[in-house]
Design an enzyme around this catalytic site. Structure first.
Site, mmCIF file in Angstrom:
data_model
loop_
_atom_site.group_PDB
_atom_site.id
_atom_site.type_symbol
_atom_site.label_atom_id
_atom_site.label_comp_id
_atom_site.label_asym_id
_atom_site.label_seq_id
_atom_site.Cartn_x
_atom_site.Cartn_y
_atom_site.Cartn_z
ATOM 1 C CG ASP A 1 -44.044 -53.756 0.269
ATOM 2 O OD1 ASP A 1 -43.799 -54.594 1.157
ATOM 3 O OD2 ASP A 1 -43.786 -53.941 -0.923
ATOM 4 C CG HIS B 1 -40.063 -54.085 0.776
ATOM 5 N ND1 HIS B 1 -38.779 -53.650 0.538
ATOM 6 C CD2 HIS B 1 -40.517 -54.544 -0.420
ATOM 7 C CE1 HIS B 1 -38.475 -53.821 -0.732
ATOM 8 N NE2 HIS B 1 -39.523 -54.356 -1.339
ATOM 9 C CG ASP C 1 -21.871 -52.596 16.001
ATOM 10 O OD1 ASP C 1 -21.746 -52.705 14.757
ATOM 11 O OD2 ASP C 1 -20.953 -52.233 16.765
ATOM 12 C CD GLU D 1 -17.844 -58.298 13.583
ATOM 13 O OE1 GLU D 1 -18.833 -58.422 14.320
ATOM 14 O OE2 GLU D 1 -17.504 -57.214 13.056
#
Length: 722
Positions: free
Chosen positions: A206, A239, A648, A657
């Site tokens: 993390d 994470h 992107d 999209e």
């Protein structure tokens, strides 16, 4: 006579002073007890909200996985979109990754005044980086990519479980979560010294998210890792996962700091994360893992898993296991038919086996040899597709692959079993009760009790476990009869003054010595009362936002107790209703005085109370109340969805999209939305008419659909059910 009078007066004064001291002591104890109660309530609020967010994160990805498992693309466009959105980009072939992240093509201009790196790295490079980051300078993207390339190359040669010995250094220092708080790392190095041949460090995951300088922390840690590979050890945390980074800020941080090359940097970091070791073993006696263990944790399995397969631990859960069985039956000449939704029997979709062309005459040996090679290659490719092996070119052998090759006769684990091993050590938390159960609070991993810890320690001949993953007020905490130690190194994690950071030092005797600190100077100037008041104010502000975000659900719950439609309910019913909606497990009756104005008759006018909440939020966000509620409740999920679609990371998504995304959602949520309807929606929300959709326009689309067909609540229900 005078003497007796003086003694009696002295006795009276002493008695009065004693009574006064007792009263002061009682007052002080009550005062401290009230402060402690306030501190504990504040702590529970912060943790409950934090864990609820993590739960939402996993539910969201379960929702996406459900869509993947149940949505049937009707065209090649839809197939391409889903593949690009959820599947492609997870892994690059070796040569493709090198080409994509080609740092050598980037030139460092003469105007660049930041630090310069050359490889192999030297201690001076690390010192220069530390000074540059203290001055808020930024490392050139060429050096960032070069550093990530070298780090990845080094990590690939490391085992899944690193081994550290105190024999070669006086002490080993273990640090917990840093979460992008660079000041904490600077303070650790100031107090404890920089990594060196005599100063070993284990950083227990993390490193990124939440804080604003996650990338700088990664750069510093990777630099020291390459300079002192035997003294610096990095464990993966929950994470260190690009799907988690989409939600908690690291992805956004990188794209803001490196607008032009951020996508390449993120792709390299994503690949580096999956190569981080999973655990560290100190003197074969102390196991350091990020989250915890479970009743199925197997260190032998962990040591042999090809860890790089799990680019995101959140994605492993929904991988269909039935496909593998179907494929194996197909290989053995069996077949398996399944009825579709209409009741028709269909065959599972499998790559068709290539039919070899007719063999040329053996008299022409060159042609025959070429035919054999081609036929064998086609059959190999077919088998690879069946067992889901990528056709990447040969890479240099890694430690994990060599371990797997030397143990071919050992047990064969399914991907699901391997995934659970990694999920448990990254996401689990200890509990005081015996046993092992699912961690429903976080939504991933498990809760493990003292008996589970004891069995793990006995099985592997360990003394105790060190883990992180949980913020602790003092920076560390023992549990399970001092057999599990939690260490957390990010001070002021929730708010200035909320907690100390800490690290632990282990010598050859393996007796832990703790160092605590506060990295923020303001925290040192606050009294205990001021510190608790400041943290308490921040906690209740977050809680009010949470309450406001569920206004509609709260009204429905309150009406359940208001049978006569008076607009009033008892305070006891208020507490019960709020918990039934938010499910945070908080002591609402104790928190009520901070959230609800006291009333003489013990009744609450709940509509007026909700109006006050809305007024407070509208003063911060100049937006209509109904839309604001939807955004507050769903913004984190919607932002994560937007970033997944925005492959992107440009901050924009195309019309196509957007169309495919809403087609995907509407199919699951039973929203009748035709192609023309989606096109009209696209045109109506593209306010600046630039042919793309930004995040604010995306939120507007969600609001319009919510108004039209209550899609907001459907999404919430769908995510919760999945």
């Amino acid at each position: 006579m005078g003497s007796g009078s003086s003694l009696s007066r002295l006795f009276w004064f002493c008695s009065l002073a004693f009574k006064a001291a007792v009263l002061i002591q009682r007052w002080y104890r009550r005062y401290v007890a009230r402060l402690e109660m306030r501190r504990r309530c504040t702590w529970r609020i912060f943790q409950s909200i934090e864990y609820a967010c993590e739960q939402d994160q996993i539910k969201l990805h379960n929702f996406f996985s459900y869509l993947m498992d149940n949505f049937t693309p009707s065209s090649s466009k839809e197939r391409d979109f889903i593949s690009r959105m959820f599947i492609s980009g997870e892994s690059f072939k070796e040569a493709e990754l090198e080409k994509y992240c080609d740092y050598e093509s980037l030139e460092v201009p003469e105007s660049y005044t930041g630090p310069h790196l050359s490889f192999p790295l030297l201690p001076d490079h690390a010192t220069a980086l530390l000074e540059a980051f203290k001055q808020k300078q930024q490392l050139h993207p060429r050096y960032v990519l070069n550093l990530l390339h070298e780090t990845r190359k080094h990590l690939k040669q490391l085992p899944n479980i690193s081994h550290v010995s105190t024999c070669y250094s006086e002490e080993v220092t273990v640090c917990g979560d840093l979460h992008g708080q660079l000041d904490d790392l600077f303070l650790i190095f100031y107090k404890n010294g920089l990594p060196s041949p005599s100063k070993s460090y284990v950083f227990n995951g993390d490193f990124v998210d939440r804080g604003k300088q996650s990338l700088e922390i990664l750069i510093i840690l990777f630099t020291f890792l390459l300079i002192y590979p035997k003294e610096v050890h990095l464990n993966r945390g929950n994470h260190e996962d690009h799907m988690v980074n989409l939600r908690y800020g690291f992805t956004k941080e990188v794209m803001q700091k490196y607008k032009l090359h951020g996508k390449k940097i993120l792709k390299m970091i994503q690949n580096v994360f999956c190569w981080l070791p999973l655990a560290t073993l100190i003197d074969q006696k102390v196991l350091v893992i990020h989250g915890g263990v479970s009743d199925t944790t197997d260190l032998d399995m962990l040591e042999k898993i090809q860890r790089n397969k799990f680019i995101s631990v959140l994605r492993g859960k929904r991988r269909k296991q039935s496909n593998r069985n179907v494929e194996i039956k197909e290989i053995n000449g069996e077949s398996q038919a399944e009825p579709d939704s209409a009741g028709n029997v269909t065959m599972p979709s499998l790559p068709s086996q290539p039919r070899p062309t007719q063999a040329p005459s053996m008299t022409n040996r060159v042609e025959f040899s070429r035919w054999v090679r081609q036929t064998v290659q086609e059959q190999i490719e077919w088998c690879r597709k069946l067992v889901d092996i990528s056709d990447s070119e040969e890479e240099e052998p890694t430690y994990s692959s060599l371990v797997s090759l030397t143990d071919l006769d050992g047990p064969c684990w399914t991907r699901q079993e391997e995934w659970k091993q990694i999920l448990d050590i990254l996401w689990s938390d200890p509990m005081s009760q015996e046993g092992c159960r699912e961690n429903t609070v976080r939504g991933g991993g498990c809760y493990f009790g003292p008996d589970v810890t004891g069995k793990i320690l006995e099985k592997y001949n360990l003394q105790f476990l060190i883990r992180s993953h949980e913020c602790k007020q003092e920076g560390y905490e023992f549990c399970h009869n001092r057999k599990v130690l939690t260490i957390f190194s990010a001070s002021n994690y929730y708010e200035i003054g909320s907690n100390r950071g800490a690290y632990v030092k282990l010598g050859p005797d393996l007796v832990p010595h703790f160092v605590q600190y506060q990295a923020n100077k303001t925290a040192h100037t606050l009294t205990m009362t001021q510190r608790i008041s400041r943290v308490e104010e921040s906690a209740f502000r977050a809680l009010r936002e949470k309450l406001f975000a569920h206004t509609s659900a709260l009204i429905s719950a309150f009406k359940g107790y208001d049978k006569d439609n008076t607009g009033r309910i008892t305070l006891s019913n208020w507490a019960t209703a709020v918990e039934s909606v938010l499910r945070l497990g908080l002591p609402w009756r104790m928190l009520r005085p901070q959230l609800v104005r006291s009333t003489a008759d013990g009744m609450l006018e709940y509509k007026s109370w909700l109006d006050d909440l809305a007024m407070e939020q509208r003063s911060q966000e100049h937006i209509q109340s109904s839309l604001l509620e939807v955004i507050y409740r769903n913004r984190s999920n919607l932002e994560t969805i937007f970033r997944i679609i925005d492959r992107d990371h440009s901050g924009l998504i195309s019309f196509e999209e957007f169309r495919q995304t809403w087609k995907l959602f509407s199919s699951h949520m039973n929203i009748e939305l035709t192609d023309d309807g989606i096109n009209d929606l696209v045109r109506s929300i593209d306010f600046n008419k630039d042919g793309n959709i930004d995040f604010n326009e995306f939120l507007e689309a969600f609001r319009l659909l919510a108004a039209a067909s209550d899609a907001a609540d459907s999404l919430k229900i769908s995510v919760s059910v999945v």
